[in-house]
Design a protein around this motif. Structure first.
Motif, PDB file in Angstrom:
ATOM      1  N   ASP A   1       0.832  -1.211   0.000  1.00 32.70           N
ATOM      2  CA  ASP A   1       0.000   0.000   0.000  1.00 32.70           C
ATOM      3  C   ASP A   1       0.862   1.254   0.000  1.00 32.70           C
ATOM      4  N   GLU A   2       1.892   1.259   0.801  1.00 31.65           N
ATOM      5  CA  GLU A   2       2.788   2.412   0.855  1.00 31.65           C
ATOM      6  C   GLU A   2       3.524   2.596  -0.469  1.00 31.65           C
ATOM      7  N   ALA A   3       3.942   1.491  -1.088  1.00 35.61           N
ATOM      8  CA  ALA A   3       4.654   1.580  -2.363  1.00 35.61           C
ATOM      9  C   ALA A   3       3.780   2.220  -3.433  1.00 35.61           C
ATOM     10  N   PHE A   4       2.508   1.868  -3.489  1.00 30.20           N
ATOM     11  CA  PHE A   4       1.626   2.429  -4.505  1.00 30.20           C
ATOM     12  C   PHE A   4       1.218   3.861  -4.168  1.00 30.20           C
ATOM     13  N   THR A   5       1.106   4.172  -2.886  1.00 28.50           N
ATOM     14  CA  THR A   5       0.776   5.543  -2.495  1.00 28.50           C
ATOM     15  C   THR A   5       1.901   6.501  -2.871  1.00 28.50           C
ATOM     16  N   GLN A   6       3.135   6.056  -2.712  1.00 26.45           N
ATOM     17  CA  GLN A   6       4.292   6.916  -2.954  1.00 26.45           C
ATOM     18  C   GLN A   6       4.824   6.825  -4.386  1.00 26.45           C
ATOM     19  N   ALA A   7       4.234   5.983  -5.223  1.00 27.58           N
ATOM     20  CA  ALA A   7       4.762   5.764  -6.568  1.00 27.58           C
ATOM     21  C   ALA A   7       4.601   6.995  -7.450  1.00 27.58           C
ATOM     22  N   ASP A   8       5.586   7.220  -8.314  1.00 27.70           N
ATOM     23  CA  ASP A   8       5.482   8.278  -9.321  1.00 27.70           C
ATOM     24  C   ASP A   8       4.566   7.856 -10.465  1.00 27.70           C
ATOM     25  N   VAL A   9       4.536   6.575 -10.739  1.00 25.38           N
ATOM     26  CA  VAL A   9       3.713   6.063 -11.830  1.00 25.38           C
ATOM     27  C   VAL A   9       3.124   4.714 -11.427  1.00 25.38           C
ATOM     28  N   VAL A  10       1.872   4.504 -11.789  1.00 26.03           N
ATOM     29  CA  VAL A  10       1.186   3.236 -11.523  1.00 26.03           C
ATOM     30  C   VAL A  10       0.594   2.739 -12.838  1.00 26.03           C
ATOM     31  N   LEU A  11       0.883   1.497 -13.167  1.00 24.94           N
ATOM     32  CA  LEU A  11       0.322   0.861 -14.357  1.00 24.94           C
ATOM     33  C   LEU A  11      -0.685  -0.197 -13.943  1.00 24.94           C
ATOM     34  N   ARG A  12      -1.776  -0.285 -14.677  1.00 23.42           N
ATOM     35  CA  ARG A  12      -2.786  -1.324 -14.444  1.00 23.42           C
ATOM     36  C   ARG A  12      -3.045  -2.048 -15.750  1.00 23.42           C
ATOM     37  N   GLU A  13      -3.089  -3.366 -15.680  1.00 28.65           N
ATOM     38  CA  GLU A  13      -3.334  -4.138 -16.903  1.00 28.65           C
ATOM     39  C   GLU A  13      -4.005  -5.461 -16.546  1.00 28.65           C
ATOM     40  N   THR A  14      -4.847  -5.926 -17.444  1.00 27.27           N
ATOM     41  CA  THR A  14      -5.430  -7.260 -17.332  1.00 27.27           C
ATOM     42  C   THR A  14      -4.923  -8.082 -18.506  1.00 27.27           C
ATOM     43  N   LEU A  15      -4.273  -9.183 -18.194  1.00 30.81           N
ATOM     44  CA  LEU A  15      -3.682 -10.051 -19.210  1.00 30.81           C
ATOM     45  C   LEU A  15      -4.367 -11.412 -19.159  1.00 30.81           C
ATOM     46  N   TYR A  16      -4.505 -12.007 -20.324  1.00 31.09           N
ATOM     47  CA  TYR A  16      -5.176 -13.302 -20.415  1.00 31.09           C
ATOM     48  C   TYR A  16      -4.275 -14.281 -21.141  1.00 31.09           C
ATOM     49  N   TYR A  17      -4.157 -15.467 -20.578  1.00 31.84           N
ATOM     50  CA  TYR A  17      -3.398 -16.550 -21.213  1.00 31.84           C
ATOM     51  C   TYR A  17      -4.376 -17.677 -21.506  1.00 31.84           C
ATOM     52  N   GLY A  18      -4.528 -18.005 -22.796  1.00 34.48           N
ATOM     53  CA  GLY A  18      -5.539 -18.969 -23.215  1.00 34.48           C
ATOM     54  C   GLY A  18      -5.255 -20.393 -22.794  1.00 34.48           C
ATOM     55  N   ARG A  19      -6.296 -21.200 -22.863  1.00 36.32           N
ATOM     56  CA  ARG A  19      -6.206 -22.622 -22.489  1.00 36.32           C
ATOM     57  C   ARG A  19      -5.494 -23.394 -23.591  1.00 36.32           C
ATOM     58  N   GLN A  20      -4.483 -24.157 -23.212  1.00 38.35           N
ATOM     59  CA  GLN A  20      -3.684 -24.910 -24.167  1.00 38.35           C
ATOM     60  C   GLN A  20      -3.407 -26.307 -23.612  1.00 38.35           C
ATOM     61  N   MET A  21      -2.667 -27.099 -24.375  1.00 40.78           N
ATOM     62  CA  MET A  21      -2.320 -28.442 -23.901  1.00 40.78           C
ATOM     63  C   MET A  21      -1.074 -28.933 -24.615  1.00 40.78           C
ATOM     64  N   GLY A  22      -0.373 -29.837 -23.982  1.00 42.23           N
ATOM     65  CA  GLY A  22       0.740 -30.502 -24.632  1.00 42.23           C
ATOM     66  C   GLY A  22       0.213 -31.550 -25.598  1.00 42.23           C
ATOM     67  N   LEU A  23       0.965 -31.793 -26.657  1.00 43.89           N
ATOM     68  CA  LEU A  23       0.503 -32.736 -27.677  1.00 43.89           C
ATOM     69  C   LEU A  23       1.606 -33.742 -28.004  1.00 43.89           C
ATOM     70  N   PRO A  24       1.884 -34.679 -27.106  1.00 37.20           N
ATOM     71  CA  PRO A  24       2.857 -35.718 -27.454  1.00 37.20           C
ATOM     72  C   PRO A  24       2.399 -36.489 -28.685  1.00 37.20           C
ATOM     73  N   LEU A  25       3.354 -36.871 -29.537  1.00 36.58           N
ATOM     74  CA  LEU A  25       2.985 -37.680 -30.697  1.00 36.58           C
ATOM     75  C   LEU A  25       2.313 -38.979 -30.261  1.00 36.58           C
ATOM     76  N   GLU A  26       2.792 -39.534 -29.136  1.00 34.42           N
ATOM     77  CA  GLU A  26       2.163 -40.732 -28.581  1.00 34.42           C
ATOM     78  C   GLU A  26       1.156 -40.301 -27.524  1.00 34.42           C
ATOM     79  N   THR A  27      -0.105 -40.608 -27.740  1.00 33.87           N
ATOM     80  CA  THR A  27      -1.113 -40.275 -26.742  1.00 33.87           C
ATOM     81  C   THR A  27      -0.909 -41.133 -25.492  1.00 33.87           C
ATOM     82  N   ARG A  28      -1.647 -40.786 -24.429  1.00 32.32           N
ATOM     83  CA  ARG A  28      -1.477 -41.508 -23.166  1.00 32.32           C
ATOM     84  C   ARG A  28      -2.004 -42.933 -23.270  1.00 32.32           C
TER      85      ARG A  28
END
Length: 799
Positions: free
Chosen positions: A186-213
């Protein structure tokens, strides 16, 4: 190609001259694999073996009202049909070893459900028949009556006040929350010269071994012994979990691992199919094989990555980061997978990355949704975290009008500050600024800026992007794992044996799956013992013959823990070898050297005995042994390091953006990387190249998409795009070596190095390519429709 500084090149040349470590030795596994002589799980044929198939739910959320399997049981060739009610009588709930979040909700989940299904593809009934064709026919004869229930397919739907509950006994769909704090945010953000806000999204993925399980279970009715063939990354951990699920002592379970056609973390998790195969084998008295087909793998294999990350950064006007806070929303599935909320937990834990951030407040919240369970995949939460901190660094530099890499440099800990305590973990060693400089010099040497300028002069949008990462390797300090809630140990173990002919056999708990670990461990053993590498054989993949390992082969641990244990075992063996050699040569043990398979008097190489003579004395001509010397030559060593080893690297990519279509092409790639002592540069390159290929696919193409009704839309390679050879750029590796502090030989891991930072670097490069439009990439993958929408919005705003 790997480039070394002149000093490091000289060291590598010395190592190559004195032993195998550091040499580009061809993988000993390859001739057999390339000649088509590999033996994968589907190549195994046991007498009387049945084949299994699994009936899966077509609904994302539904109550099971009735199951009628009578017609399936009557079909000729069917030997068993098993339902959830029968599983509950024979087995315990599926074990979950990842319990890092305090007071996390743990739904009781069996191999088959009895009351309701919670995602499309959830197994409901399993069949064992004479072959897969008959088993599939039997599935069509099973009559199940479902009552569809309201669906919470997305994160927002699952978090809504009136959301349908996936588990009625809970007030909401959250499985738990944990917050990592440091300093005074809280103190760091109160005293900051600049504050950035962002929402990032990482999509759903999967590994694809050539040999299935797949798995083959053979339950001997007379001895009560369960013999399992698994395509897995963790023979011993799966044996333990199988014993827990079947309420069976582990000494009655043997797990064998044939050749594994790719793992990527997916095959480290514990799945329901092996439980079902084992139960049906017990009931029929015959071996049962279950191998998922590719369509099944899209819903039954572990999904990964999907997170929404709402973050803020506080900084001074000259670019010093003073605080990070935010929330990692983990989009889990309908039940807990083998990794539970582990990968998102790690994302939150390493959100500060390689930077000195004195004030941190980051929470991870796991949320159940009507989607397939989340599990392990290469990178294990680290690519998501790297996307956050590397995007924030770039956006901070852009806002302040500073050079992005100077902002990175300003926030790195100096080499003398190591071991450096980050938010949760302590980084053992690092030369971050030097690694950044090595990457920048490679970019300059390769003329990327000139290529960019020339392309822009032609009207093409070409950008350069960077991504710096830290990599959690040597995964396995048992006390560290237990302290953060993992319900399993993490040590490694190796046995080194010299036989009567002087040849060496290494028995390891690590599992080969294409990463070249057998060659790497042979190199470590050969150098540690002073024998030719061709005299070393590495045996893996059998719980009856190979030493117990506390975890599986994942987390970039195989070379560090397996190799570290070999180094320690070899040191003990060398003492015995010198004692025997001294007795045979009538000299003092300290006067002997062991080189190239011979034990010689230092300075008098003619006075020597071969390792074969040493072996003969230890096993056959025991009368030649010194008094008190025990016959045989074998040492066992456990490697449970004090702490993790942290590799790191700086990735640069050159990309081109087509503004008319939103398509992104990666033109070039370079990484400066430090994985400690390099055992085999060629294997290191292979690991990096494979990781880069996967991460380019993840950054630009791959996403598992669900409709509003909770139905998965990506179930074939026509829908789920993966990169091909034409999508791959030239790849270079510039290598540094900073020895690991806690690992003998200074070995760190490299298995995920190519995977972690590439998505962030590509996102940064796309921003750079479109700098005149002020576009900010906020979602992975950067698909053409997503990027084109941003380009058009920016163009409209400018006009």
């Amino acid at each position: 190609m790997i480039f070394l500084s002149s000093k490091e090149a000289a060291l590598a040349e010395q190592r190559t001259a004195s032993g195998p470590i550091g040499a580009r030795i061809r993988r000993t596994e390859d001739p057999r694999l390339l000649a088509g002589q590999a033996r994968y799980l589907d190549d195994i044929r046991l007498p009387g073996m049945l084949e299994g198939a699994v009936l899966r739910s077509p609904y994302p959320h539904a109550r099971i009202l009735r199951i009628d399997v009578s017609r399936a049981r009557e079909l000729p060739g069917v030997f068993d049909v098993i339902t959830g009610a029968e599983v509950r009588e024979l087995a315990a709930p599926q074990p979950v070893i990842w319990q890092q979040i305090p007071d996390q909700r743990m739904p009781e989940s069996y191999a088959l459900p009895t009351d309701r299904v919670r995602y499309v593809g959830e197994a409901v009934v399993a069949v064992a028949a004479v072959d897969r064709y008959v088993a599939e026919d039997a599935l069509e004869l099973i009559d199940i009556e479902y009552e569809p229930l309201p669906v919470a397919a997305t994160l927002d739907e699952a978090l809504a006040e009136d959301a349908p509950r996936l588990y009625d006994q809970w007030p909401d769909n959250k499985m738990g929350q944990h917050t990592f704090t440091r300093g005074n945010v809280d103190e760091a953000f109160t005293q900051a010269d600049v504050v950035l806000r962002e929402t990032l999204y990482y999509g759903r993925q999967m590994g694809l071994p050539l040999e299935t399980r797949g798995c083959i279970a053979s339950w001997d009715t007379y001895t009560n012994q369960l013999d399992l063939w698994l395509s897995t990354q963790g023979a011993h951990v799966n044996r333990d979990l199988m014993g827990e699920a079947l309420r069976k002592p582990v000494h009655e379970i043997r797990v064998r691992v044939p050749d594994v056609g790719g793992g990527f973390g997916n095959k480290l998790d514990f799945y329901i199919e092996e439980v079902l195969a084992s139960l049906m084998s017990r009931r029929t008295g015959r071996p049962v094989k279950i191998i998922e087909d590719r369509v099944e793998s899209f819903v039954a294999n572990a999904h990964s990555r999907e997170q929404r990350m709402e973050v803020e950064l506080a900084a001074t006007s000259d670019g010093v980061i003073t605080g990070i806070r935010g929330t990692v929303w983990a989009v889990l599935g309908g039940r807990l997978g083998g990794a539970a909320c582990g990968p998102p937990w790690l994302s939150a834990a390493v959100m500060a990355g390689p930077y000195k951030v004195p004030n941190v407040d980051v929470s991870v919240v796991g949320v159940f949704t009507n989607r397939s369970p989340i599990g392990s995949y290469r990178g294990w939460g680290q690519p998501e975290a790297t996307l956050v901190y590397e995007r924030l660094v770039e956006l901070l530099a852009r806002k302040l009008g500073l050079d992005r890499n100077e902002v990175r440099r300003k926030n790195f800990p100096a080499p003398e500050e190591f071991p450096f305590p980050s938010t949760v973990f302590t980084y053992d060693s690092g030369r971050y600024a030097e690694c950044l400089d090595l990457c920048l010099s490679g970019v300059e040497k390769n003329g990327w800026k000139e290529r960019q300028a020339a392309a822009r002069a032609e009207g093409r949008s070409v950008g350069i992007g960077y991504g710096f990462h830290v990599e959690c390797t040597a995964f396995g300090p048992s006390r560290v794992l237990n302290a953060v809630g993992v319900q399993h140990s993490g040590f490694g173990q190796s046995v080194v044996r010299i036989d009567s002919t002087g040849r060496v056999t290494v028995y390891t708990g690590e599992v080969p799956m294409g990463q070249g670990i057998q060659t790497a461990l042979a190199q470590v053993c050969a150098q540690s013992l002073g024998v030719p590498i061709e005299d070393v054989t590495v045996i893996a993949g059998d719980t009856d013959s190979c030493p117990y390992m506390g975890y599986g082969t994942g987390g970039s641990r195989a070379a560090a823990l397996g190799g570290g244990a070999i180094i320690r075992a070899a040191e003990k063996l060398k003492k015995q070898i010198r004692d025997i050699g001294a007795h045979l040569l009538e000299t003092a043990p300290e006067d002997l050297v062991i080189e190239n398979g011979r034990v010689a008097v230092s300075g008098a190489p003619a006075r020597s005995v071969s390792m074969a003579e040493i072996g003969n004395a230890a096993y056959r001509s025991v009368g030649k042994l010194p008094a008190g010397q025990t016959p045989t030559l074998e040492e066992r060593e456990v490697m449970d390091p004090e702490d993790l080893a942290w590799a790191y690297g700086c990735t640069a990519v050159l990309v081109e953006v087509d503004r008319e279509t939103g398509a992104v092409k990666v033109l070039d790639h370079l990484i400066a990387h430090d994985c400690g002592t390099v055992i085999n540069p060629m294997i290191v390159e292979g690991q990096i190249h494979g990781g880069v290929a996967q991460s380019i696919g993840g950054a630009l193409l791959e996403e598992l998409v669900y409709g509003e009704d909770g139905q998965i839309q990506t179930t074939t390679f026509m829908d789920y795009l993966v990169p091909t050879a034409t999508d791959m750029p030239p790849m270079q590796a510039l290598h540094m070596e900073t020895p690991a502090v806690h690992i003998p030989g200074g070995i760190k891991g490299v298995g995920e190095a190519g995977t972690i930072a590439v998505p962030a670097a590509i996102a940064n490069a796309v921003d750079d390519a479109l700098d005149d439009l002020d576009v900010t990439v906020t979602a992975i993958p950067i698909t053409p429709p997503r990027l084109l929408a941003k380009i058009r919005a920016a163009q409209e705003q400018q006009s």
